[in-house]
Motif scaffolding. Sequence first.
Motif, PDB file in Angstrom:
ATOM      1  N   ASP A  95       0.852  -1.187   0.000  1.00  0.00           N
ATOM      2  CA  ASP A  95       0.000   0.000   0.000  1.00  0.00           C
ATOM      3  C   ASP A  95       0.892   1.242   0.000  1.00  0.00           C
ATOM      4  OD1 ASP A  95      -2.752   1.165   0.315  1.00  0.00           O
ATOM      5  OD2 ASP A  95      -1.768   2.019   2.086  1.00  0.00           O
ATOM      6  N   THR A  96       0.574   2.229  -0.808  1.00  0.00           N
ATOM      7  CA  THR A  96       1.407   3.433  -0.885  1.00  0.00           C
ATOM      8  C   THR A  96       1.305   4.288   0.377  1.00  0.00           C
ATOM      9  OG1 THR A  96      -0.363   4.557  -2.073  1.00  0.00           O
ATOM     10  CG2 THR A  96       1.378   3.549  -3.398  1.00  0.00           C
ATOM     11  N   ASN A  97       0.209   4.144   1.127  1.00  0.00           N
ATOM     12  CA  ASN A  97       0.033   4.936   2.342  1.00  0.00           C
ATOM     13  C   ASN A  97       0.554   4.240   3.595  1.00  0.00           C
ATOM     14  OD1 ASN A  97      -1.343   7.053   0.951  1.00  0.00           O
ATOM     15  ND2 ASN A  97      -3.151   5.752   0.897  1.00  0.00           N
ATOM     16  N   LYS A 103      -1.912  -3.222  -0.796  1.00  0.00           N
ATOM     17  CA  LYS A 103      -2.809  -2.320  -1.502  1.00  0.00           C
ATOM     18  C   LYS A 103      -4.166  -2.972  -1.760  1.00  0.00           C
ATOM     19  CE  LYS A 103      -3.256   0.395  -5.673  1.00  0.00           C
ATOM     20  NZ  LYS A 103      -2.607   0.930  -6.841  1.00  0.00           N
ATOM     21  N   ASN A 104      -5.211  -2.207  -1.557  1.00  0.00           N
ATOM     22  CA  ASN A 104      -6.566  -2.667  -1.845  1.00  0.00           C
ATOM     23  C   ASN A 104      -6.739  -2.754  -3.360  1.00  0.00           C
ATOM     24  OD1 ASN A 104      -9.297  -3.225  -1.891  1.00  0.00           O
ATOM     25  ND2 ASN A 104      -9.909  -1.119  -1.501  1.00  0.00           N
ATOM     26  N   THR A 105      -7.119  -3.949  -3.827  1.00  0.00           N
ATOM     27  CA  THR A 105      -7.384  -4.130  -5.253  1.00  0.00           C
ATOM     28  C   THR A 105      -8.880  -4.328  -5.499  1.00  0.00           C
ATOM     29  OG1 THR A 105      -6.954  -6.500  -5.061  1.00  0.00           O
ATOM     30  CG2 THR A 105      -5.104  -5.096  -5.727  1.00  0.00           C
ATOM     31  N   SER A 109     -12.801   1.761  -1.169  1.00  0.00           N
ATOM     32  CA  SER A 109     -11.988   2.959  -1.015  1.00  0.00           C
ATOM     33  C   SER A 109     -10.492   2.672  -1.139  1.00  0.00           C
ATOM     34  CB  SER A 109     -12.268   3.565   0.364  1.00  0.00           C
ATOM     35  OG  SER A 109     -11.416   4.650   0.597  1.00  0.00           O
ATOM     36  N   SER A 110      -9.799   3.560  -1.831  1.00  0.00           N
ATOM     37  CA  SER A 110      -8.346   3.430  -1.933  1.00  0.00           C
ATOM     38  C   SER A 110      -7.667   3.763  -0.610  1.00  0.00           C
ATOM     39  CB  SER A 110      -7.812   4.342  -3.041  1.00  0.00           C
ATOM     40  OG  SER A 110      -8.081   5.693  -2.732  1.00  0.00           O
ATOM     41  N   GLN A 111      -8.420   4.288   0.334  1.00  0.00           N
ATOM     42  CA  GLN A 111      -7.863   4.602   1.663  1.00  0.00           C
ATOM     43  C   GLN A 111      -7.712   3.346   2.524  1.00  0.00           C
ATOM     44  OE1 GLN A 111      -6.628   7.468   2.067  1.00  0.00           O
ATOM     45  NE2 GLN A 111      -7.631   8.478   0.371  1.00  0.00           N
ATOM     46  N   SER A 113      -6.630  -0.758   3.194  1.00  0.00           N
ATOM     47  CA  SER A 113      -5.626  -1.735   2.786  1.00  0.00           C
ATOM     48  C   SER A 113      -5.830  -3.010   3.611  1.00  0.00           C
ATOM     49  CB  SER A 113      -4.216  -1.170   2.987  1.00  0.00           C
ATOM     50  OG  SER A 113      -4.017  -0.793   4.339  1.00  0.00           O
ATOM     51  N   THR A 150      -6.555   1.388   7.708  1.00  0.00           N
ATOM     52  CA  THR A 150      -6.449   2.673   7.002  1.00  0.00           C
ATOM     53  C   THR A 150      -5.456   3.573   7.723  1.00  0.00           C
ATOM     54  OG1 THR A 150      -7.591   4.618   6.146  1.00  0.00           O
ATOM     55  CG2 THR A 150      -8.459   3.662   8.189  1.00  0.00           C
ATOM     56  N   VAL A 160     -12.936  -4.595  -0.042  1.00  0.00           N
ATOM     57  CA  VAL A 160     -11.513  -4.405   0.234  1.00  0.00           C
ATOM     58  C   VAL A 160     -10.859  -5.781   0.114  1.00  0.00           C
ATOM     59  CG1 VAL A 160      -9.794  -3.673   1.929  1.00  0.00           C
ATOM     60  CG2 VAL A 160     -11.982  -2.469   1.773  1.00  0.00           C
TER      61      VAL A 160
END
Length: 171
Positions: A95-97, A103-105, A109-111, A113, A150, A160
């Motif tokens: 995950d980039t955050n 990372k959620n695929t 929400s991309s927020q 993981s 998150t 998610v």
Amino acid sequence: MNFKIATLMGCILTALCTQSAMAADSSLNISGNVVASPCTVDAASKNLSINLGDVQASTLAAANVGSPWVDGTINLTNCPSTTSQVTATFTGTADTNAAFAYKNTGAGSSQASIHIMNKDLSADLKNGATLTQAVTSGAAALPFKARMYTSKGGVTPGVVSAAISVNFTYK
């Protein structure tokens, strides 16, 4: 007699010269490695799905929070008696955050993981991490825990998920 000595000396000189002419221009070093035989990944663990259940968006509204942990186990069977240990290596897209999560695929929400840790929650099983377990009585169980996470909060409803590969090495 001198003829015999001369012939003998000639043979010796020829042998010495021939030996010098046969000197090696390279050498070979040949080696190999005996490795432990693999176990069998239990049928139920081959394509293991961990259901994290329905999580309220309000649970993931704040930053740096996660859903309740859900237990999972990868089971290995039919381990040869010469195999004493198994190491699982986890790989997937970080995950980039939150680099310790995947990372959620999913369509959510991309927020959000997916966060995985060892059973006692002392080590993240992030991309590239390993989990080692002893093989006993021809089997090994690799327990872990998973949850939604998150780092930023504000997670909106949706699926998610993350695809994680697990590769095994044996000792």
